[in-house]
Design a protein around this motif. Structure first.
Motif, PDB file in Angstrom:
ATOM      1  N   SER A 268       0.982  -1.151   0.212  1.00  9.06           N
ATOM      2  CA  SER A 268       0.611  -0.495   0.228  1.00  9.06           C
ATOM      3  C   SER A 268       1.289   0.930   0.098  1.00  9.06           C
ATOM      4  N   ALA A 269       1.964   1.413   0.865  1.00 11.62           N
ATOM      5  CA  ALA A 269       3.269   2.229   0.992  1.00 11.62           C
ATOM      6  C   ALA A 269       2.935   2.632  -0.486  1.00 11.62           C
ATOM      7  N   TYR A 270       3.436   1.385  -1.270  1.00 15.04           N
ATOM      8  CA  TYR A 270       4.472   1.402  -2.463  1.00 15.04           C
ATOM      9  C   TYR A 270       3.241   2.432  -3.391  1.00 15.04           C
ATOM     10  N   LEU A 271       1.589   1.966  -3.957  1.00 16.41           N
ATOM     11  CA  LEU A 271       0.866   2.634  -4.145  1.00 16.41           C
ATOM     12  C   LEU A 271       0.503   3.726  -4.123  1.00 16.41           C
ATOM     13  N   GLU A 272       0.631   4.006  -2.541  1.00 13.81           N
ATOM     14  CA  GLU A 272       0.262   5.636  -2.316  1.00 13.81           C
ATOM     15  C   GLU A 272       1.210   6.549  -2.641  1.00 13.81           C
ATOM     16  N   TRP A 273       2.964   5.883  -3.079  1.00 17.15           N
ATOM     17  CA  TRP A 273       4.060   6.950  -3.203  1.00 17.15           C
ATOM     18  C   TRP A 273       3.786   7.293  -4.775  1.00 17.15           C
ATOM     19  N   ASP A 274       3.296   5.837  -5.340  1.00 17.81           N
ATOM     20  CA  ASP A 274       4.222   6.623  -6.831  1.00 17.81           C
ATOM     21  C   ASP A 274       3.217   4.755  -7.113  1.00 17.81           C
ATOM     22  N   PRO A 275       2.281   4.739  -7.220  1.00 24.40           N
ATOM     23  CA  PRO A 275       1.633   3.875  -8.286  1.00 24.40           C
ATOM     24  C   PRO A 275       2.170   3.052  -9.644  1.00 24.40           C
ATOM     25  N   TYR A 278       6.519   2.273  -8.946  1.00 21.82           N
ATOM     26  CA  TYR A 278       6.120   0.742  -7.981  1.00 21.82           C
ATOM     27  C   TYR A 278       5.361   0.035  -8.446  1.00 21.82           C
ATOM     28  N   ALA A 279       5.044  -0.084  -8.779  1.00 21.88           N
ATOM     29  CA  ALA A 279       3.698  -1.150  -9.430  1.00 21.88           C
ATOM     30  C   ALA A 279       4.195  -2.216  -9.382  1.00 21.88           C
ATOM     31  N   GLN A 280       5.156  -2.927  -9.515  1.00 19.23           N
ATOM     32  CA  GLN A 280       5.744  -4.207  -9.249  1.00 19.23           C
ATOM     33  C   GLN A 280       6.458  -4.279  -8.486  1.00 19.23           C
ATOM     34  N   LYS A 281       6.498  -2.962  -7.004  1.00 15.53           N
ATOM     35  CA  LYS A 281       7.202  -3.501  -6.675  1.00 15.53           C
ATOM     36  C   LYS A 281       6.061  -4.293  -5.278  1.00 15.53           C
ATOM     37  N   ALA A 282       5.357  -3.685  -5.544  1.00 15.73           N
ATOM     38  CA  ALA A 282       3.765  -3.114  -5.165  1.00 15.73           C
ATOM     39  C   ALA A 282       3.500  -5.010  -5.176  1.00 15.73           C
ATOM     40  N   ILE A 283       2.805  -5.025  -5.979  1.00 16.90           N
ATOM     41  CA  ILE A 283       2.645  -6.736  -6.619  1.00 16.90           C
ATOM     42  C   ILE A 283       3.524  -7.802  -6.095  1.00 16.90           C
TER      43      ILE A 283
END
Length: 594
Positions: A268-275, A278-283
């Motif tokens: 969620s932090a990755y998404l809020e920062w810059d989806p 950082y989409a791949q890191k979030a997934i």
């Protein structure tokens, strides 16, 4: 300045009072006086204390014990606030440290360490990092005096102040760990993450000797990450969550459900920062979370990431199917996911999902909520005929769904919004169709609230007037009057029906009633104040009478407008119109007196 003897006597006297005082107001007053004395307490020197009579010295030392015991008793009973407990413990540990100046006895220093550490925790719970830091400084002084290296020595230690045994060292290290973590929390509360990192490094160094305490440090890092996330400090937030996860997998691992929660927040932090960045890191993070402990929240988050990163339909459908098949899926999370799909214009997936969920969830509230959601999605997807078919099934009883009051209100709102859109576009037949569906629902479910019925009938009447179906419009207006007889809009519509039916007497009567009416709730009128709204309706009535060349009705409307208007320009225009009309009588009439 008050001499030391008198100061100590006054201090001991106040401590004695607070130990027996039960009245909260008086207790707060005493604790306030003691807190004021705190600075003087910390300024007392060893020399000054040694000059006190022995009995007074013992009383001074005993005051710390008494305050601490009172704090324990009151905290256990829950009779006072956490702030009051923090103040009591703060006073107790400061008096204890001051009264024992120069004492290097291990047991005394260990007690100081325990007292100051607990007082700091109380202050942190109260959200006061400054006071917590004062207590932690005293704790660090105690640790410095204890000196770990001397306890870890293999030499034989026989003095009372140097206890033998490895368990003493580990006990001290645990205390030190708590102090270092609390120092980190102080800096986190201040938003100083680098300083917090430095203290947590010290705490991690102790884990070599205390591997079983790794989970404690991991949870501190997790809490620090949550704090950073609330402050939208995403880089430190991500660093803390990653550290928490790594430590949570160590010698004494956290439960899989806790590790999964950490990873979900990391994603969620990755998404809020810059989806996008950082989409791949979030997934990746949410994938690890679901592997650690499969939970509907993690699968919902996976759907969200795919939507934000514009993932293809196949990936999205697979993620949605995985979520729908989870045994712990709740109706609320399911509907939230469908709304998310709708928000990202994946309406086809959302509509299909409603059908799938309809067979998954049963019960009146679940069925009605999903049915309303399905209708809403069909309307947004411009599949209006199918939406109308479902509505008709609900009305005729061929559907087994029974709408609960909340779902019914939502459904009426959707129908009215759809009707309003097409009405504004001049499609009065379609608008009437949607309003009729709403009216049928009202009738079928007997949820007959007079103000809402009246609004609905006014809307239906407006459609019918524009369609020149005046007899049906008149029926709708009569129902309006029955449910909301004082509403000006109702009487304006009554006027319009009479005017278009060439019933001048009824039109004039409607204008008189309109003139005397008022909005009960100003929120119901689009022009404020409410009196101006009535005047505007009368002005519009006059205009429509002119358009229908009904001079008699126009005169009545203008005369009533004079009574309501406060606009001088409008009044002048109204008078000119009245004079012209009365000087130019209609065919077959004589001139009227001005």
């Amino acid at each position: 300045m008050e001499d030391v003897n008198a100061f100590i006597r006054r201090l001991n006297s106040l401590v004695s009072k607070i130990c027996v005082e039960e009245d909260p107001v008086k207790s707060d007053d005493i604790i306030g006086q003691l807190m004021v004395m705190l600075e003087r307490i910390n300024q007392l020197s060893l020399d000054a204390l040694q000059k006190l009579p022995v009995e007074q010295q013992l009383q001074f030392q005993g005051s710390a014990v008494s305050l601490w015991n009172v704090a324990v008793a009151k905290k256990t009973s829950g009779s006072v606030s956490s702030l009051f407990i923090a103040k009591l413990r703060h006073l107790a540990c400061n008096i204890a440290v001051t009264s024992s100046l120069g004492n290097t006895n291990f047991a005394v220093l260990k007690r100081h360490l325990c007292m100051t550490s607990k007082a700091a925790s109380d202050w942190l719970e109260c959200g006061n990092p400054e006071m917590a830091d004062q207590c932690l400084d005293l704790a660090l002084q105690a640790l410095e005096s204890l000196d770990f290296s001397s306890w870890s020595s293999s030499d034989g230690l026989t003095d009372e102040s140097h206890p033998r045994g490895a368990h003493w060292l580990q006990d001290l290290q645990r205390d030190a760990l708590k102090v270092y973590c609390s120092k980190g929390q102080v800096y986190i509360t201040r938003g100083q993450h680098q300083e917090a990192v430095d203290w947590m490094k010290k705490a991690k160094m102790l884990l070599e000797s205390l591997p079983d305490e790794s989970s404690i440090v991991a949870m501190h890092c997790f809490n620090f990450g949550v704090d950073a996330m609330k402050r939208k400090m995403y880089q430190p937030c991500i660093d803390w969550f990653r550290e928490s996860y790594e430590m949570g997998k160590s010698t004494t691992p956290l439960e899989g459900s806790v590790l999964a929660k950490i990873l979900r927040l990391l994603a969620s932090a990755y998404l809020e920062w810059d989806p996008e960045a950082y989409a791949q890191k979030a997934i990746n993070a949410v994938g690890l979370a679901n592997a650690e402990h499969s939970h509907p929240s993690g699968l919902h988050l996976k759907v969200k990431i795919i939507l934000l990163s514009n993932g293809n339909d196949a990936k999205l459908q697979a993620a949605v199917d995985e979520l729908w098949s989870h045994p712990d899926l709740t109706l609320d999370l399911a509907t939230e996911t469908i709304h998310l799909l709708t928000k990202h214009n994946r309406l086809d997936v959302a509509v299909k999902s409603c059908k799938v969920l309809g067979s998954r969830f049963h019960g009146q509230n679940a069925d009605s909520k999903l049915k309303v959601l399905q209708i809403e999605l069909l309307m947004k997807n411009e599949e209006l005929t199918q939406a109308q078919e479902i509505l008709n099934q609900c009305i005729t009883g061929s559907s087994t769904v029974n709408f609960d009051p909340s779902s019914l209100r939502t459904l009426h709102s959707l129908l009215w919004e759809q009707a309003a859109v097409v009405f504004e576009n001049g499609d009065f037949n379609t608008a009437l169709l949607w309003y009729n569906l709403s009216y049928s629902l009202f009738t079928h479910y007997m949820e007959l609230e007079s103000p809402n019925i009246a609004r609905l009938q006014r809307n239906r009447a407006s459609c019918l007037i524009n369609l020149k179906q005046y007899n049906k419009a008149e029926e709708a207006v009569r129902d309006c009057i029955k449910h909301d007889p004082r509403n000006p809009y109702t009487h304006f519509l009554s006027f319009r029906v009479a005017l278009y039916n060439n019933n001048s007497l009824q039109a004039i009567e409607a204008i008189k009633t309109l003139s005397a009416s008022r909005f009960d709730n100003e929120a119901d009128c689009s022009i404020k104040p409410a009196d101006s709204a009535v005047g505007s309706l009368i002005s519009l009535a006059a205009q429509q009478a002119f358009e229908q060349t009904n001079q008699e009705v126009a005169v009545e409307a203008l005369e009533k407008l004079v009574e309501h208007s406060k606009d001088h320009k409008q009044l002048m225009t109204t008078y000119r119109c009245l004079i012209r009309l009365k000087c130019t009588p209609a065919e077959g009439e004589e001139k009227k007196d001005l």
